[in-house]
Design an enzyme around this catalytic site. Structure first.
Site, PDB file in Angstrom:
ATOM      1  N   GLN A 211      -4.342  -1.322   9.684  1.00 20.94           N
ATOM      2  CA  GLN A 211      -4.266  -2.678   9.139  1.00 20.94           C
ATOM      3  C   GLN A 211      -4.793  -3.692  10.150  1.00 20.94           C
ATOM      4  O   GLN A 211      -4.413  -3.679  11.325  1.00 20.94           O
ATOM      5  CB  GLN A 211      -2.793  -2.995   8.767  1.00 20.94           C
ATOM      6  CG  GLN A 211      -2.599  -4.323   8.045  1.00 20.94           C
ATOM      7  CD  GLN A 211      -3.225  -4.375   6.656  1.00 20.94           C
ATOM      8  OE1 GLN A 211      -3.403  -3.361   5.996  1.00 20.94           O
ATOM      9  NE2 GLN A 211      -3.575  -5.567   6.212  1.00 20.94           N
TER      10      GLN A 211
ATOM     11  N   LYS B  88       0.844  -1.208   0.000  1.00 20.47           N
ATOM     12  CA  LYS B  88       0.000   0.000   0.000  1.00 20.47           C
ATOM     13  C   LYS B  88       0.875   1.252   0.000  1.00 20.47           C
ATOM     14  O   LYS B  88       0.631   2.198  -0.752  1.00 20.47           O
ATOM     15  CB  LYS B  88      -0.938  -0.011   1.226  1.00 20.47           C
ATOM     16  CG  LYS B  88      -2.026  -1.065   1.121  1.00 20.47           C
ATOM     17  CD  LYS B  88      -2.779  -1.297   2.425  1.00 20.47           C
ATOM     18  CE  LYS B  88      -3.718  -2.496   2.270  1.00 20.47           C
ATOM     19  NZ  LYS B  88      -4.412  -2.892   3.489  1.00 20.47           N
TER      20      LYS B  88
ATOM     21  N   ASP C 165     -11.134   2.583   3.983  1.00 26.33           N
ATOM     22  CA  ASP C 165     -11.430   1.138   3.945  1.00 26.33           C
ATOM     23  C   ASP C 165     -12.934   0.885   3.800  1.00 26.33           C
ATOM     24  O   ASP C 165     -13.347  -0.213   3.445  1.00 26.33           O
ATOM     25  CB  ASP C 165     -10.975   0.485   5.260  1.00 26.33           C
ATOM     26  CG  ASP C 165      -9.711  -0.340   5.116  1.00 26.33           C
ATOM     27  OD1 ASP C 165      -9.488  -0.914   4.037  1.00 26.33           O
ATOM     28  OD2 ASP C 165      -8.954  -0.422   6.099  1.00 26.33           O
TER      29      ASP C 165
HETATM   30  N1  GUN Z   1      -6.376  -6.817   6.536  1.00 23.65           N
HETATM   31  C1  GUN Z   1      -6.627  -7.633   5.482  1.00 23.65           C
HETATM   32  N2  GUN Z   1      -7.299  -6.965   4.514  1.00 23.65           N
HETATM   33  C2  GUN Z   1      -7.481  -5.704   4.963  1.00 23.65           C
HETATM   34  C3  GUN Z   1      -8.093  -4.544   4.409  1.00 23.65           C
HETATM   35  O1  GUN Z   1      -8.636  -4.539   3.302  1.00 23.65           O
HETATM   36  N3  GUN Z   1      -8.057  -3.428   5.195  1.00 23.65           N
HETATM   37  C4  GUN Z   1      -7.490  -3.418   6.435  1.00 23.65           C
HETATM   38  N4  GUN Z   1      -7.516  -2.264   7.115  1.00 23.65           N
HETATM   39  N5  GUN Z   1      -6.906  -4.477   6.970  1.00 23.65           N
HETATM   40  C5  GUN Z   1      -6.904  -5.616   6.242  1.00 23.65           C
END
Ligand code: GUN
Length: 299
Positions: free
Chosen positions: A98, A54, A121
């Site tokens: 995350q 990311k 998100d």
């Molecule tokens: N952990 C696994 N996939 C995601 C996601 O799409 N967003 C977040 N914040 N954590 C994750």
């Protein structure tokens, strides 16, 4: 005849190029760039790998990008204070915490503390509600479902009136994608069925699907004979089924399989996403798109 392979990497690149162009325009016209903070707690290897991708993508797009790497024993109060710091920071348009968080922290308490207008998100209840209402109410679509919709639309698959069957009812994929595709708009208008572990005849439902979206997290769950000839199959599953040595790097890497038996399914479906290289790359791309949208909303 073999199915068209829906190339998530290529479609992602196409969208990222569009985002890059918009970022350049924003910078020139308003002297502003999208700002994203990634908050990682601990050193879970999978989370670290996701967050690294990311951050790399945000940097490549010219975003203002901030990384917060917190120790695994950070208190819930300190993490909430960190979220609040970025809620107040005008240079930050997107906050990503995350998941999963360590056991001593309540995931929901932290997610619900994020300003809904920076919740790129799309996990905050306000944004889940906005998605349910649809139309102008929608602010941020959750990233994986948004990526799925984009793959279907950009591949030219007709959604209006289509029989869509979603396998799986998670909050992150199954429920939101079902909601999105039944909305009254040009990128949806489908007839949607959601099936799950308690559904009586999974096979019968899947066989009806013009578009079959599988997000169950069970390798090879969907059998080739469940697939309607000529249909579109979107495989969201990413299951680690073993390890191998990479011919390129010499490192040990995971062998990934989807929820669909790809080799057999591609001889029946009209179009299909591979694993890896289908839905996966789209998730990060849609996170960037949400961050850009959040920035544009401030201008
Ligand atoms: N952990 C696994 N996939 C995601 C996601 O799409 N967003 C977040 N914040 N954590 C994750």
């Amino acid at each position: 005849m073999s199915a068209k392979i829906i190339d998530g990497v290529a479609i992602s690149q196409e969208i990222l190029a569009e985002i890059r162009e918009e970022v350049d325009q924003l910078r020139k016209a308003h002297d502003i760039v999208p700002g994203l903070v990634t908050i990682l707690v601990g050193d879970n290897p999978a989370s670290l790998s996701y967050v690294t991708r990311k951050i790399r993508t945000a940097n490549e797009l010219g975003f203002h990008e901030v990384q917060e790497n917190c120790p695994p024993d950070i208190s819930e109060a300190d993490l909430l204070a960190l979220v609040e710091k970025y809620n107040r920071d005008p240079a930050i348009h997107g906050i990503l915490v995350q998941l999963p968080l360590p056991d001593h922290i309540d995931d929901n308490k932290v997610l619900y503390a994020i300003d809904p207008d920076k919740d790129v998100d799309g996990f905050h209840p306000v944004n889940v509600g906005r998605l349910m209402i649809g139309g102008d109410a929608v602010r941020f679509l959750p990233c994986t479902p948004a990526g799925i919709q984009e793959l279907i639309v950009r591949t030219g698959i007709e959604l209006s009136g289509a029989e869509v069957v979603v396998v799986g009812r998670s909050n992150i994929v199954g429920k939101p994608i079902a909601n999105m595709l039944l909305q009254k708009n040009a990128r949806a208008n489908a007839t949607v069925t959601v099936v799950h572990t308690r559904t009586r005849d999974l096979a019968a439902h899947c066989k009806r699907a013009d578009i079959l979206i599988v997000a169950a997290g069970v390798a090879g769950l969907v059998k080739p004979e469940w697939i309607k000839p000529g249909s579109c199959v979107i495989d969201v599953g990413v299951n680690r089924v073993g390890e191998k040595i990479s011919a390129k790097t010499g490192k040990t890497i995971a062998i990934l399989r989807g929820d669909v038996d790809f080799d057999a399914a591609k001889e029946i479906a009209g179009s299909i996403t591979p694993v890896p290289g289908g839905v996966g790359p789209m998730t990060i791309t849609m996170l960037m798109k949400n961050t850009l949208a959040s920035c544009k909303a401030r201008v």
